[in-house]
Structures are given as structure tokens and as C-alpha cells.
Enzyme design. Sequence first.
Site, PDB file in Angstrom:
ATOM      1  N   ASP A 159       0.839  -1.183   0.000  1.00 56.24           N
ATOM      2  CA  ASP A 159       0.000   0.000   0.000  1.00 56.24           C
ATOM      3  C   ASP A 159       0.882   1.243   0.000  1.00 56.24           C
ATOM      4  OD1 ASP A 159      -2.456   1.311   2.339  1.00 56.24           O
ATOM      5  OD2 ASP A 159      -2.092   1.745   0.237  1.00 56.24           O
ATOM      6  N   THR A 160       0.737   2.071   1.008  1.00 56.43           N
ATOM      7  CA  THR A 160       1.453   3.333   1.111  1.00 56.43           C
ATOM      8  C   THR A 160       2.849   3.121   1.690  1.00 56.43           C
ATOM      9  OG1 THR A 160      -0.700   4.286   1.588  1.00 56.43           O
ATOM     10  CG2 THR A 160       1.201   5.649   2.063  1.00 56.43           C
ATOM     11  N   VAL A 161       3.769   4.038   1.379  1.00 55.95           N
ATOM     12  CA  VAL A 161       5.057   4.067   2.068  1.00 55.95           C
ATOM     13  C   VAL A 161       5.187   5.411   2.766  1.00 55.95           C
ATOM     14  CG1 VAL A 161       6.195   2.480   0.490  1.00 55.95           C
ATOM     15  CG2 VAL A 161       6.304   4.936   0.032  1.00 55.95           C
TER      16      VAL A 161
END
Length: 410
Positions: free
Chosen positions: A210-212
Site C-alpha cells: 500500500d502506502t510508504v
Amino acid sequence: MIMEKGISSVEVLPSKSSQVTAVKVVVKEPDTKQTQRGKRVGFVLVHAGAGYHSESKAKEYKHVCKRACQKDSPFTNAGMGSNLNLLGEIECDASIMDGKSLNFGAVGALSGIKNPVSVANRLLCEGQKGKLSAGRIPPCFLVGEGAYRWAVDHGIPACPPGIMATRFSLAAFKRNKRKLELAEKVETDLIQLKKRRQSNEKENDSGTLDTVGAVVVDQEGNVAAAVSSGGLALKHPGRVGQAALYGCGCWAENTGTHNPYSTAVSTSGCGEHLVRTILARECSCALQTEDAHQALLETMQNKFIGSPFLANEDGVLGGVIVLRSCRCAAEPDSSQEKPTLLVEFLWSHTTESMCVGYMSAQDGKAKTHISRLPPGAVAGQSVAIEGGVCRLESPESRTADSSLHCRECE
């Protein structure tokens, strides 16, 4: 929760609720005796997404986390290799905040740029230069085509769409598109739809995270936070998630008159849930109390899972990484005359798992960890929380100004 020195270990702590798992990670502090004269000192904590991380790909996830602050990886959903939207295009969100100046930069629904956070960072830096011609206020948040044109005009190279999409993201798009088409043809009952989504959660684990995000502190106690995301798979074109929005994706604030601690926060998870709870800002405010662990736990319980703004949601999915720092007196047996910097770092999530990594510049080697909810815990209704502590001693020789600004600002 008291963080202690010693060799790394994990211990399950008793909690007030059966749906909460609190874990203490005891982290060995770096050997400050090996700090070189004049070497910059700092600490970084990164995440590579809150969601589901299979055991079979644990090595890949951890490798991504080690590189998250410095280089791209086709396994991350935050620029190159991001999820494709409903039209098969990549649109990314990113933001960054500097705790010293409190300046903020962000982009939303940005296409054609390899590293969206680099544009957010440039917006932050340009904003620090003052007003534009004719007294115009410089932008801090741009979206879509306007963000792309601004980036190119400021020397950030474009990246062709064919390069942005990887074989991982293209394969995931085709698979998800087929599932969507099947669902639209066959499913008319809401209960059936929910069951299908739940059964597909683990099947969708294709190596794309998903997001970093990252939170950092330097030897002066200046903090910064950043987050970058490609958003949900098959999202509607133009959709902007928490990664681009002020107070939702990241937050950083140095110590001040009303803040005894410097704090930095970066979030991940369902963007709509994180936006409606302004979770990054909520966590930062909570961390000003004495017990960081308890404060974060209560925030995740009361301001996220139990938020009245999400009362109609079946499950509230998200995760955060946080750090806070303060000056403390040097230890009695230490030759260091100046106060040391005490850094407390934590991560918490309501998703099945969350991948994190952390590193002190003094030991120079990243450590990685995949945090998981315990067996029987229900994702979206349970909270896991872990963390550690690091004491940073100032090098003997310091640079005059060591704020976390990018090079263009100096």
C-alpha cells in the site's frame, strides 16, 4: 510502557480490552562510542504499508522497507509500480511536513512522475522562499495536470506511463478488473458481496504494498514526516486519499511553548477512514502526554476505531508510525557533557499486518519487522501496538545548521 535497553525481544503485555494487543519490543541501543567525529546523528522509522503481508513474501516486504526512505521499488504502491485506477492509469498522492518550519507540501492524483514525494518536497521548499511575483502566495498542494506541469517546470523529470506501470501492477489490474466485472454481473446481495471481498483479501496479495512513509529526527531534535501512495486498486480517476491531505497523511512538529516533545507521524490504510479522522494530527497531539504508548493506544481506540465519524463502518482499517523526541540529561557514566536526544518510536495498526523498518545513523544498519494481529483478532476491530527507544548522543563536532530541509532550501 517502559522501554528498556537490551537485546531485541518481544513480550505480550496485558491490555484493558481483549481486542487490543500491546507488544513491547526491547531494542538494543546503538553503540555511541563508535560515533565518528563530526558525523551527523539521527533516527529514521519507515513503513511500507498497513494491510496484509503474506509469510511467503516476508523477505521481499522487509527488503522494500529497508529501501523505502532512499530508493524506489516496484513492490511498493507509491509511485512507480503503483495500483492502477479504474481506467488503467496511475495517479499518486504524496505529502511531506517539516517540523521546524511547519511548512507542508503535497500532490494529489499526480501522473507521470516517478517519485511523487519529490514534487511534494519541492513544493515545501519553494514555499519557504516567500511570495511569488505580484504578491501571490506560493502553492503548497497541487493536483492532477497542474501538479504535473508544475513539477516539469521546476526541473523534475517526467516518467512515461509505460515505465510507471510494472508487471506486478499490470497483473493486479487485470485480475482485479475481472473480479469487478464478475461481481457486477453476478452479485446482487450485499451479504454475498461482503463475503467475496473478505475471501479475496488474501488472494489479492500480489507483492504490491500500500502506502510508504517515513518519520525522521536529526541530532538537533528537528523532525519531519512524509507519505506517498498510489491509492486503492481500481479507484475512481481523480480520487485523492489521505496521503495528500493536511493532517491526515503525515504530521511533524518540533517542540515549542505548548509542545514538550517533538513529534512526527505517517499513516497508511484506507484513505477515506484516515481522512475522516485526521489521524496523523490526532496522534501528534496525543503524544504530548507523558506515556506515549498509552496515548497512541487510546487514540487508535477512541479516535479511530471508535470514532463517531466512522460509526457506520464495519471495520476501520489503518496504521501509523510515530516518533517523539526530547532532550534529556546525559547518563552519569557518560563522558558526553551535552544532553542526549531520547527518541521513542512506535507503530500501531488495525489491519492484519504492517511492515516497518528503523535505523539510527549511529549504527547504520536498518532493522525490519512485520507486525501482525494475534490469532483470532479481527482486522478493523482490533489494535496492535509495538515500539522501542533510541538514545542519540551528539557528535563532538556539529554543523551550524542541521535542519531537515531539502538541499534546494539551503
